[in-house]
Each structure stands twice: as structure tokens, then as C-alpha cells.
Write a protein that holds these residues in place. Structure first.
Motif, PDB file in Angstrom:
ATOM      1  N   ALA A  82       0.841  -1.200   0.000  1.00  0.00           N
ATOM      2  CA  ALA A  82       0.000   0.000   0.000  1.00  0.00           C
ATOM      3  C   ALA A  82       0.872   1.245   0.000  1.00  0.00           C
ATOM      4  CB  ALA A  82      -0.912  -0.014   1.225  1.00  0.00           C
ATOM      5  N   THR A  83       0.479   2.224  -0.788  1.00  0.00           N
ATOM      6  CA  THR A  83       1.233   3.476  -0.852  1.00  0.00           C
ATOM      7  C   THR A  83       0.525   4.615  -0.126  1.00  0.00           C
ATOM      8  OG1 THR A  83       0.240   4.131  -2.962  1.00  0.00           O
ATOM      9  CG2 THR A  83       2.284   2.823  -3.054  1.00  0.00           C
ATOM     10  N   GLY A  84      -0.701   4.376   0.335  1.00  0.00           N
ATOM     11  CA  GLY A  84      -1.459   5.426   1.009  1.00  0.00           C
ATOM     12  C   GLY A  84      -0.918   5.738   2.395  1.00  0.00           C
ATOM     13  N   LYS A  85      -1.269   6.909   2.857  1.00  0.00           N
ATOM     14  CA  LYS A  85      -0.898   7.317   4.216  1.00  0.00           C
ATOM     15  C   LYS A  85      -1.635   6.471   5.246  1.00  0.00           C
ATOM     16  CE  LYS A  85      -0.610  11.570   6.924  1.00  0.00           C
ATOM     17  NZ  LYS A  85      -0.854  13.021   6.891  1.00  0.00           N
ATOM     18  N   TRP A  86      -2.873   6.101   4.917  1.00  0.00           N
ATOM     19  CA  TRP A  86      -3.692   5.257   5.783  1.00  0.00           C
ATOM     20  C   TRP A  86      -4.122   4.020   5.012  1.00  0.00           C
ATOM     21  CZ3 TRP A  86      -5.013  10.599   5.635  1.00  0.00           C
ATOM     22  CH2 TRP A  86      -4.636  11.313   6.777  1.00  0.00           C
ATOM     23  N   VAL A  87      -4.265   2.898   5.722  1.00  0.00           N
ATOM     24  CA  VAL A  87      -4.724   1.647   5.126  1.00  0.00           C
ATOM     25  C   VAL A  87      -6.020   1.240   5.821  1.00  0.00           C
ATOM     26  CG1 VAL A  87      -4.188  -0.784   4.707  1.00  0.00           C
ATOM     27  CG2 VAL A  87      -2.353   0.928   4.618  1.00  0.00           C
ATOM     28  N   PHE A  88      -7.043   1.029   5.027  1.00  0.00           N
ATOM     29  CA  PHE A  88      -8.351   0.595   5.512  1.00  0.00           C
ATOM     30  C   PHE A  88      -8.550  -0.827   5.006  1.00  0.00           C
ATOM     31  CE2 PHE A  88     -13.046   0.444   4.747  1.00  0.00           C
ATOM     32  CZ  PHE A  88     -13.448   0.560   6.069  1.00  0.00           C
ATOM     33  N   THR A  89      -8.733  -1.780   5.902  1.00  0.00           N
ATOM     34  CA  THR A  89      -8.807  -3.182   5.531  1.00  0.00           C
ATOM     35  C   THR A  89     -10.249  -3.676   5.484  1.00  0.00           C
ATOM     36  OG1 THR A  89      -6.679  -3.555   6.605  1.00  0.00           O
ATOM     37  CG2 THR A  89      -7.980  -5.493   6.115  1.00  0.00           C
ATOM     38  N   VAL A  90     -10.579  -4.362   4.397  1.00  0.00           N
ATOM     39  CA  VAL A  90     -11.874  -5.022   4.244  1.00  0.00           C
ATOM     40  C   VAL A  90     -11.636  -6.452   3.782  1.00  0.00           C
ATOM     41  CG1 VAL A  90     -13.143  -2.897   3.721  1.00  0.00           C
ATOM     42  CG2 VAL A  90     -12.189  -4.241   1.849  1.00  0.00           C
ATOM     43  N   SER A  91     -12.645  -7.274   3.929  1.00  0.00           N
ATOM     44  CA  SER A  91     -12.611  -8.654   3.456  1.00  0.00           C
ATOM     45  C   SER A  91     -13.854  -8.905   2.622  1.00  0.00           C
ATOM     46  CB  SER A  91     -12.612  -9.621   4.644  1.00  0.00           C
ATOM     47  OG  SER A  91     -11.449  -9.478   5.406  1.00  0.00           O
ATOM     48  N   PRO A  92     -13.836  -9.923   1.755  1.00  0.00           N
ATOM     49  CA  PRO A  92     -15.061 -10.254   1.035  1.00  0.00           C
ATOM     50  C   PRO A  92     -16.203 -10.498   2.026  1.00  0.00           C
ATOM     51  CG  PRO A  92     -13.208 -11.405   0.070  1.00  0.00           C
ATOM     52  CD  PRO A  92     -12.710 -10.768   1.336  1.00  0.00           C
ATOM     53  N   GLY A  93     -17.295  -9.831   1.790  1.00  0.00           N
ATOM     54  CA  GLY A  93     -18.427  -9.878   2.713  1.00  0.00           C
ATOM     55  C   GLY A  93     -18.555  -8.599   3.517  1.00  0.00           C
ATOM     56  N   ASP A  94     -17.520  -7.731   3.494  1.00  0.00           N
ATOM     57  CA  ASP A  94     -17.593  -6.408   4.123  1.00  0.00           C
ATOM     58  C   ASP A  94     -18.094  -5.427   3.067  1.00  0.00           C
ATOM     59  OD1 ASP A  94     -16.416  -7.506   6.361  1.00  0.00           O
ATOM     60  OD2 ASP A  94     -14.429  -6.674   5.964  1.00  0.00           O
ATOM     61  N   TYR A  95     -19.022  -4.568   3.449  1.00  0.00           N
ATOM     62  CA  TYR A  95     -19.574  -3.608   2.513  1.00  0.00           C
ATOM     63  C   TYR A  95     -19.508  -2.226   3.150  1.00  0.00           C
ATOM     64  CZ  TYR A  95     -21.592  -8.127   1.409  1.00  0.00           C
ATOM     65  OH  TYR A  95     -21.762  -9.456   1.186  1.00  0.00           O
ATOM     66  N   LEU A  96     -19.254  -1.221   2.326  1.00  0.00           N
ATOM     67  CA  LEU A  96     -19.260   0.144   2.823  1.00  0.00           C
ATOM     68  C   LEU A  96     -20.708   0.599   2.959  1.00  0.00           C
ATOM     69  CD1 LEU A  96     -16.286   1.558   0.749  1.00  0.00           C
ATOM     70  CD2 LEU A  96     -16.276   0.453   2.989  1.00  0.00           C
ATOM     71  N   TYR A  97     -20.968   1.414   3.978  1.00  0.00           N
ATOM     72  CA  TYR A  97     -22.347   1.753   4.349  1.00  0.00           C
ATOM     73  C   TYR A  97     -23.144   2.393   3.224  1.00  0.00           C
ATOM     74  CZ  TYR A  97     -20.864   0.744   9.097  1.00  0.00           C
ATOM     75  OH  TYR A  97     -20.384   0.122  10.202  1.00  0.00           O
ATOM     76  N   ASP A  98     -22.559   3.344   2.529  1.00  0.00           N
ATOM     77  CA  ASP A  98     -23.260   4.014   1.444  1.00  0.00           C
ATOM     78  C   ASP A  98     -22.233   4.574   0.469  1.00  0.00           C
ATOM     79  OD1 ASP A  98     -22.305   6.511   2.461  1.00  0.00           O
ATOM     80  OD2 ASP A  98     -24.091   6.756   3.684  1.00  0.00           O
ATOM     81  N   ALA A  99     -22.705   5.320  -0.534  1.00  0.00           N
ATOM     82  CA  ALA A  99     -21.830   5.816  -1.592  1.00  0.00           C
ATOM     83  C   ALA A  99     -20.846   6.885  -1.129  1.00  0.00           C
ATOM     84  CB  ALA A  99     -22.674   6.356  -2.751  1.00  0.00           C
ATOM     85  N   ASP A 100     -21.054   7.438   0.051  1.00  0.00           N
ATOM     86  CA  ASP A 100     -20.173   8.504   0.539  1.00  0.00           C
ATOM     87  C   ASP A 100     -19.256   8.049   1.675  1.00  0.00           C
ATOM     88  OD1 ASP A 100     -21.173  10.456  -1.245  1.00  0.00           O
ATOM     89  OD2 ASP A 100     -22.938  10.681   0.020  1.00  0.00           O
ATOM     90  N   THR A 101     -19.142   6.757   1.910  1.00  0.00           N
ATOM     91  CA  THR A 101     -18.331   6.261   3.020  1.00  0.00           C
ATOM     92  C   THR A 101     -16.864   6.625   2.858  1.00  0.00           C
ATOM     93  OG1 THR A 101     -19.868   4.458   3.434  1.00  0.00           O
ATOM     94  CG2 THR A 101     -17.647   4.206   4.315  1.00  0.00           C
ATOM     95  N   VAL A 102     -16.285   6.438   1.672  1.00  0.00           N
ATOM     96  CA  VAL A 102     -14.874   6.765   1.470  1.00  0.00           C
ATOM     97  C   VAL A 102     -14.652   8.268   1.611  1.00  0.00           C
ATOM     98  CG1 VAL A 102     -12.995   6.836  -0.233  1.00  0.00           C
ATOM     99  CG2 VAL A 102     -14.260   4.718   0.141  1.00  0.00           C
TER     100      VAL A 102
END
Length: 136
Positions: A82-102
């Protein structure tokens, strides 16, 4: 790039993987990189992941299997890619709450500039799709 989203898969189900990637695709903010890592699956699931990603506009920065098959080691290898300053980890089966989560996540991260952050609440769904909240 401030945010790397690390998708850590372990024997991913195709449906869960597709839905997780769909939740990333529907984000209003695409200011993130996607890094895919395996966490010790006993077979190579990257062909499936690559196949799904090829049909989307969501390129993975790194999508490689490594020869070792130890849980946690590949997660670490993925985080190192990862090259980002922050790393957010998800796994298959994890979903972001809505279209504006990121967008919201980046706003909070840039404002508060944490070194480490953990969620205080997890939300799951039962077999019928009803939400179940669990303190984290």
C-alpha cells in the motif's frame, strides 16, 4: 494518494467478493488505491478476483499471490504494498455503508490525522438481511 483500501481475502466466496467490490465501485469518491492480498487460502483465488476486477473500472494496484500460506503474513505483505498514508482493511463480505463512506472516511482521517484507528461499532446482517449492531 492518502488512502489504500486493502482487500484481504481468505477463501472468498464469489458472491461476497463481487458485493464487496461493488460497494467500492459505487463510492462517490474514488480517491483511493485498491490493494488485494490473500490471507493464507489453500488455493489461488486471484484468477477469480482478477476476472471480477477486469469487468469493473476499479483497478487493483497489486493483486498477487505469494508462495507462503501463513495467515497474517500475506495481510502484512499487502499492507507493505500500500502506498497510502492510511490503510483501511476489508474482506469479502464487508460492505461500505453508502456511496459517501470513502469521502467521509477521508474527511475524518485528514482532519484528525490518526496514526491508528479502530471502529467502535460493527454492523452485520442476519440471514434475512436485518442489521445487527455489535460494539467493537
Amino acid at each position: 494518494m492518502d488512502l489504500s483500501i486493502l482487500l484481504v481475502q481468505y477463501r472468498p466466496g464469489e458472491g461476497e467478493l463481487r458485493r464487496t467490490l461493488a460497494s467500492l465501485l459505487r463510492q462517490s469518491c474514488r480517491d483511493f488505491e485498491l490493494v488485494v492480498a490473500d490471507d493464507g487460502s489453500d488455493e489461488d483465488f486471484f484468477p477469480l478476483t482478477r476476472k471480477i476486477l477486469q469487468k469493473t473500472a476499479l483497478p487493483a494496484q497489486n493483486c498477487q499471490a505469494h508462495p507462503q500460506r501463513r495467515h497474517g503474513q500475506k495481510r502484512l505483505n499487502g499492507a507493505k504494498q500500500a502506498t497510502g498514508k492510511w490503510v483501511f482493511t476489508v474482506s469479502p463480505g464487508d460492505y461500505l455503508y453508502d456511496a459517501d463512506t470513502v469521502a467521509w472516511l477521508l474527511e475524518v482521517l485528514r482532519r484528525d490525522a490518526p496514526r491508528v484507528a479502530f471502529g467502535r461499532l460493527a454492523c452485520y446482517a442476519d440471514r434475512n438481511g436485518a442489521p445487527i449492531q455489535r460494539p467493537g
